[in-house]
Design an enzyme around this catalytic site. Structure first.
Site, short mmCIF file in Angstrom:
data_model
loop_
_atom_site.label_atom_id
_atom_site.label_comp_id
_atom_site.label_asym_id
_atom_site.label_seq_id
_atom_site.Cartn_x
_atom_site.Cartn_y
_atom_site.Cartn_z
N ASP A 1 0.79 -1.14 0.02
CA ASP A 1 0.11 0.18 0.02
C ASP A 1 0.89 1.20 -0.19
OD1 ASP A 1 -1.65 2.28 1.14
OD2 ASP A 1 -3.10 0.57 1.33
N ASN B 1 -12.92 -2.77 2.81
CA ASN B 1 -13.71 -1.68 2.83
C ASN B 1 -14.72 -1.64 1.76
OD1 ASN B 1 -12.27 -0.53 4.88
ND2 ASN B 1 -10.67 0.27 3.61
N GLN C 1 -13.76 3.26 1.52
CA GLN C 1 -12.88 2.68 0.04
C GLN C 1 -12.75 3.85 -0.62
OE1 GLN C 1 -15.45 0.01 -2.07
NE2 GLN C 1 -13.98 -0.56 -3.52
N VAL D 1 -10.57 3.53 -3.90
CA VAL D 1 -10.54 2.78 -5.04
C VAL D 1 -11.26 1.79 -5.45
CG1 VAL D 1 -8.78 1.65 -6.78
CG2 VAL D 1 -7.84 3.21 -5.14
N HIS E 1 -10.54 -4.72 -3.11
CA HIS E 1 -9.25 -5.33 -2.70
C HIS E 1 -9.20 -5.59 -1.32
CE1 HIS E 1 -9.45 -0.93 -2.39
NE2 HIS E 1 -8.80 -0.96 -1.42
N HIS F 1 -7.03 -5.66 2.48
CA HIS F 1 -5.92 -4.88 3.10
C HIS F 1 -5.59 -5.94 4.08
CE1 HIS F 1 -6.71 -0.58 2.03
NE2 HIS F 1 -7.84 -1.08 1.83
#
Length: 115
Positions: free
Chosen positions: A30, A86, A93, A95, A99, A101
């Site tokens: 990240d 998220n 969130q 993006v 995905h 994390h």
């Protein structure tokens, strides 16, 4: 709709250090880490949010968790890590390409999500 930054990374249009890759997903660091280890596991299939996934994504969603476990082992944090998804702007969130994390390398409390 324009490709997300993650789609552009997957397509090698943007540089990123890919730590793990298979036919279904990639894992990268990240760029704004919330823990000493903060990785993103990103499916190649561009699903905007978790709530946009369907029954046909069942195997992919399970695969993402297994990939997270594999990546955790690869970076040496398999004994203690947190996985967060998220869903939507209200949940943090930023993006809109699903995905996971993976956070590790520090002690997490129940009330401390960092997002």
């Amino acid at each position: 709709m324009a490709d997300s930054i993650f789609t552009r990374i997957i397509n090698r249009e943007l540089p990123s250090e890919i730590l793990y890759e298979d036919e279904h997903c990639i894992a990268i660091k990240d760029i704004a880490p919330k823990a000493p280890v903060h990785l993103l596991i990103i499916p190649r299939k561009p699903i905007p949010k978790l709530c946009d996934a369907s029954g046909e994504d069942l195997a992919l969603l399970g695969h993402l968790l297994l990939a997270a476990s594999t990546v955790a082992r690869q970076v040496g944090v398999e004994d203690a890590f947190r996985v967060i998804v998220n869903n939507g702007a209200g949940a943090g969130q930023t993006v809109f390409h699903l995905h996971l994390h993976l956070l590790a390398g520090k002690q997490f409390s129940e009330s401390q999500l960092g997002f």
